[in-house]
Design a protein around this motif. Structure first.
Motif, PDB file in Angstrom:
ATOM      1  N   PHE A   5      -6.947   0.930 -23.792  1.00  0.00           N
ATOM      2  CA  PHE A   5      -6.879   0.959 -25.258  1.00  0.00           C
ATOM      3  C   PHE A   5      -7.031  -0.451 -25.850  1.00  0.00           C
ATOM      4  O   PHE A   5      -8.030  -0.760 -26.525  1.00  0.00           O
ATOM      5  CB  PHE A   5      -5.559   1.640 -25.646  1.00  0.00           C
ATOM      6  N   ILE A   6      -6.094  -1.347 -25.586  1.00  0.00           N
ATOM      7  CA  ILE A   6      -6.152  -2.677 -26.204  1.00  0.00           C
ATOM      8  C   ILE A   6      -7.334  -3.469 -25.638  1.00  0.00           C
ATOM      9  O   ILE A   6      -8.091  -4.116 -26.375  1.00  0.00           O
ATOM     10  CB  ILE A   6      -4.833  -3.455 -25.976  1.00  0.00           C
ATOM     11  N   ASP A  36     -11.443  -3.129 -14.052  1.00  0.00           N
ATOM     12  CA  ASP A  36     -10.544  -2.010 -14.379  1.00  0.00           C
ATOM     13  C   ASP A  36     -10.693  -0.932 -13.308  1.00  0.00           C
ATOM     14  O   ASP A  36     -11.804  -0.639 -12.873  1.00  0.00           O
ATOM     15  CB  ASP A  36     -10.911  -1.444 -15.769  1.00  0.00           C
ATOM     16  N   THR A  76      -5.819   4.570 -16.120  1.00  0.00           N
ATOM     17  CA  THR A  76      -5.477   5.139 -17.437  1.00  0.00           C
ATOM     18  C   THR A  76      -6.565   4.833 -18.461  1.00  0.00           C
ATOM     19  O   THR A  76      -6.601   5.425 -19.533  1.00  0.00           O
ATOM     20  CB  THR A  76      -4.124   4.598 -17.967  1.00  0.00           C
ATOM     21  N   LEU A 103      -4.865  -7.798 -19.049  1.00  0.00           N
ATOM     22  CA  LEU A 103      -4.206  -6.654 -19.693  1.00  0.00           C
ATOM     23  C   LEU A 103      -3.984  -5.489 -18.746  1.00  0.00           C
ATOM     24  O   LEU A 103      -3.300  -4.531 -19.101  1.00  0.00           O
ATOM     25  CB  LEU A 103      -5.052  -6.173 -20.886  1.00  0.00           C
ATOM     26  N   TYR A 122       9.203  -1.619 -15.138  1.00  0.00           N
ATOM     27  CA  TYR A 122       8.155  -2.140 -16.033  1.00  0.00           C
ATOM     28  C   TYR A 122       8.625  -3.423 -16.697  1.00  0.00           C
ATOM     29  O   TYR A 122       7.939  -4.443 -16.685  1.00  0.00           O
ATOM     30  CB  TYR A 122       7.829  -1.061 -17.072  1.00  0.00           C
ATOM     31  N   LYS A 151       7.184  -7.186 -15.956  1.00  0.00           N
ATOM     32  CA  LYS A 151       6.582  -7.962 -17.052  1.00  0.00           C
ATOM     33  C   LYS A 151       7.353  -9.272 -17.261  1.00  0.00           C
ATOM     34  O   LYS A 151       6.750 -10.307 -17.538  1.00  0.00           O
ATOM     35  CB  LYS A 151       6.555  -7.134 -18.344  1.00  0.00           C
ATOM     36  N   ILE A 168       1.807  -1.278 -30.120  1.00  0.00           N
ATOM     37  CA  ILE A 168       0.491  -1.432 -30.732  1.00  0.00           C
ATOM     38  C   ILE A 168      -0.220  -0.070 -30.768  1.00  0.00           C
ATOM     39  O   ILE A 168      -0.138   0.708 -29.805  1.00  0.00           O
ATOM     40  CB  ILE A 168      -0.364  -2.454 -29.937  1.00  0.00           C
TER      41      ILE A 168
HETATM   42  P1  NAD Z   1      -3.973   1.185 -21.199  1.00  0.00           P
HETATM   43  O1  NAD Z   1      -3.391   2.082 -20.183  1.00  0.00           O
HETATM   44  O2  NAD Z   1      -4.892   1.786 -22.185  1.00  0.00           O
HETATM   45  O3  NAD Z   1      -4.678  -0.063 -20.493  1.00  0.00           O
HETATM   46  C1  NAD Z   1      -4.332  -0.529 -19.211  1.00  0.00           C
HETATM   47  C2  NAD Z   1      -5.617  -0.633 -18.420  1.00  0.00           C
HETATM   48  O4  NAD Z   1      -5.328  -1.190 -17.133  1.00  0.00           O
HETATM   49  C3  NAD Z   1      -6.288   0.718 -18.169  1.00  0.00           C
HETATM   50  O5  NAD Z   1      -7.653   0.651 -18.514  1.00  0.00           O
HETATM   51  C4  NAD Z   1      -6.089   0.960 -16.676  1.00  0.00           C
HETATM   52  O6  NAD Z   1      -7.110   1.756 -16.121  1.00  0.00           O
HETATM   53  C5  NAD Z   1      -6.065  -0.456 -16.164  1.00  0.00           C
HETATM   54  N1  NAD Z   1      -5.377  -0.607 -14.872  1.00  0.00           N
HETATM   55  C6  NAD Z   1      -4.170  -0.104 -14.497  1.00  0.00           C
HETATM   56  N2  NAD Z   1      -3.877  -0.455 -13.225  1.00  0.00           N
HETATM   57  C7  NAD Z   1      -4.923  -1.202 -12.799  1.00  0.00           C
HETATM   58  C8  NAD Z   1      -5.223  -1.852 -11.576  1.00  0.00           C
HETATM   59  N3  NAD Z   1      -4.393  -1.800 -10.531  1.00  0.00           N
HETATM   60  N4  NAD Z   1      -6.383  -2.533 -11.488  1.00  0.00           N
HETATM   61  C9  NAD Z   1      -7.258  -2.598 -12.519  1.00  0.00           C
HETATM   62  N5  NAD Z   1      -7.022  -1.988 -13.712  1.00  0.00           N
HETATM   63  C10 NAD Z   1      -5.878  -1.302 -13.835  1.00  0.00           C
HETATM   64  O7  NAD Z   1      -2.746   0.472 -21.949  1.00  0.00           O
HETATM   65  P2  NAD Z   1      -2.739  -0.537 -23.180  1.00  0.00           P
HETATM   66  O8  NAD Z   1      -1.801   0.034 -24.167  1.00  0.00           O
HETATM   67  O9  NAD Z   1      -4.111  -0.899 -23.605  1.00  0.00           O
HETATM   68  O10 NAD Z   1      -2.021  -1.785 -22.517  1.00  0.00           O
HETATM   69  C11 NAD Z   1      -2.712  -2.999 -22.220  1.00  0.00           C
HETATM   70  C12 NAD Z   1      -1.697  -4.066 -21.834  1.00  0.00           C
HETATM   71  O11 NAD Z   1      -0.831  -4.328 -22.932  1.00  0.00           O
HETATM   72  C13 NAD Z   1      -0.799  -3.681 -20.661  1.00  0.00           C
HETATM   73  O12 NAD Z   1      -0.575  -4.836 -19.874  1.00  0.00           O
HETATM   74  C14 NAD Z   1       0.495  -3.252 -21.324  1.00  0.00           C
HETATM   75  O13 NAD Z   1       1.600  -3.464 -20.486  1.00  0.00           O
HETATM   76  C15 NAD Z   1       0.516  -4.179 -22.531  1.00  0.00           C
HETATM   77  N6  NAD Z   1       1.309  -3.631 -23.645  1.00  0.00           N
HETATM   78  C16 NAD Z   1       0.820  -2.640 -24.439  1.00  0.00           C
HETATM   79  C17 NAD Z   1       1.596  -2.186 -25.501  1.00  0.00           C
HETATM   80  C18 NAD Z   1       1.115  -1.127 -26.453  1.00  0.00           C
HETATM   81  O14 NAD Z   1       1.795  -0.892 -27.450  1.00  0.00           O
HETATM   82  N7  NAD Z   1      -0.018  -0.478 -26.237  1.00  0.00           N
HETATM   83  C19 NAD Z   1       2.881  -2.698 -25.722  1.00  0.00           C
HETATM   84  C20 NAD Z   1       3.337  -3.684 -24.856  1.00  0.00           C
HETATM   85  C21 NAD Z   1       2.543  -4.172 -23.841  1.00  0.00           C
END
Ligand code: NAD
Length: 311
Positions: A11-12, A31, A35, A76, A149, A153, A179
């Motif tokens: 997503f982000i 990636d 997810t 990310l 988690y 982090k 987010i």
């Molecule tokens: P998301 O699940 O959409 O993105 C995470 C991505 O990482 C996915 O595309 C997934 O396929 C990839 N991934 C997972 N394990 C992997 C691996 N072993 N190797 C390669 N790729 C891998 O989630 P998001 O919401 O976009 O989160 C992005 C980052 O921001 C993460 O680190 C998350 O912890 C952090 N975050 C997000 C939020 C939020 O509100 N969305 C809040 C706090 C922190």
């Protein structure tokens, strides 16, 4: 910029890719699509400055190969989503800790500046008025059910900090607070897309707990330029910086707002945490960022309010 975005199909990460490509940078995504999905990258997939490498951040030599030749790494990729974390605490700890070590080590050995995505979860159950970045707040009161988690982090931040200090290579740690935006799915427990989808399908809106827990949702469109600006801001190097929205709302209030904005006639249905996530699950009552540091560093001033985020 020759950037690598780990987790760029998520997503982000995918919004970051859109932004970087639109601003003339070269982008390689690493990636494993666990997810994330290729469809998130439709906007950039055909661009000659864009490449997707399918693989895991746990594959040390792949990580090094992908990062070689880049000058900036946005890290990310992570195991995310409440179910992933609660059902597989050790696996998510392993991915989030060792994956980050691989990425940060490769960034430093190839001389690339790096950003590590952290989270408000590092504040544990702390529900102070506005969470400042002070170190003594972090993991002061761990949230048991999402400990793996939050702990991973928290350790990621430490890893980034140590490598940044020792190498002198610029590093930024961003703590994201709830987010939201297009491409976020409700599949992994994210509340806004879940409520909107339930409302649009005239299904009951499922509020977990009593709905009195309060959150502050931030738009991905406010966050992405802030992340990129922080990378260009030496005063931000080796600091953890909160990024999120400013409008606090209870989860019941969010459900009401979604109903109002979608014109849906869905009922609100209350589900216990135990039924939603299993026995012993805990949630924090309040999660509100203090963004004074981001304001000071980059004039961070989110433009989108909750209504913009929902619609
Ligand atoms: P998301 O699940 O959409 O993105 C995470 C991505 O990482 C996915 O595309 C997934 O396929 C990839 N991934 C997972 N394990 C992997 C691996 N072993 N190797 C390669 N790729 C891998 O989630 P998001 O919401 O976009 O989160 C992005 C980052 O921001 C993460 O680190 C998350 O912890 C952090 N975050 C997000 C939020 C939020 O509100 N969305 C809040 C706090 C922190």
């Amino acid at each position: 910029m020759k950037a690598v975005v780990t987790g760029g199909a998520g997503f982000i990460g995918s919004h970051l890719c859109d932004y970087l490509i639109a601003h003339g940078h070269e982008v390689t995504v690493l990636d494993d699509l666990s997810t994330g999905s290729e469809s998130n990258l439709e906007q950039v997939a055909q661009n000659t400055s864009f490449e997707l490498v399918k693989g895991s951040i746990l594959d040390q030599s792949l990580v090094s190969d992908v990062i070689a030749g880049s000058d900036t790494v946005f890290h990310l990729a992570a195991a995310v989503g409440v179910h992933t974390i609660v059902d597989n605490p050790l696996r998510s700890l392993h991915t989030n800790l060792h994956g980050t070590e691989n990425v940060v080590e490769a960034a430093v050995s190839h001389g690339a500046r790096f950003m590590v995505a952290s989270t408000s979860e590092v504040y544990g159950k702390n529900d102070a008025d506005g969470l400042t970045e002070d170190a003594d707040r972090v993991l002061g009161s761990p949230l048991k059910s999402r400990w793996s988690y939050a702990a991973a982090k928290g350790l990621d931040e430490l890893v980034a900090h140590i490598y940044g200090e020792q190498s002198g290579i610029p590093c930024v740690i961003t703590r994201f607070f709830n987010i939201v935006g297009p491409r976020q799915t409700g599949r992994y427990g994210m509340v806004v897309p879940r409520f909107v989808s339930q409302a649009l399908n005239n299904e009951p809106i499922t509020v977990y707990g009593e709905g009195t827990q309060r959150r502050c949702f931030g738009s991905v469109f406010d966050i992405i330029p802030a992340v990129v600006r922080l990378m260009d801001t030496p005063a931000a190097y080796n600091k953890a910086v909160n990024l999120g929205g400013q409008e606090e709302v209870s989860i019941k209030g969010l459900a009401d707002r979604v109903l109002e904005l979608t014109g849906s006639s869905s009922e609100i249905s209350y589900v216990s945490y135990a039924d939603a996530y299993g026995k012993g699950y805990e949630d924090m009552q309040r999660r509100m960022p203090d963004t004074t540091l981001a304001n000071r560093l980059i004039d961070y001033a989110p433009q989108r309010d909750l209504n913009d985020i929902i619609t």
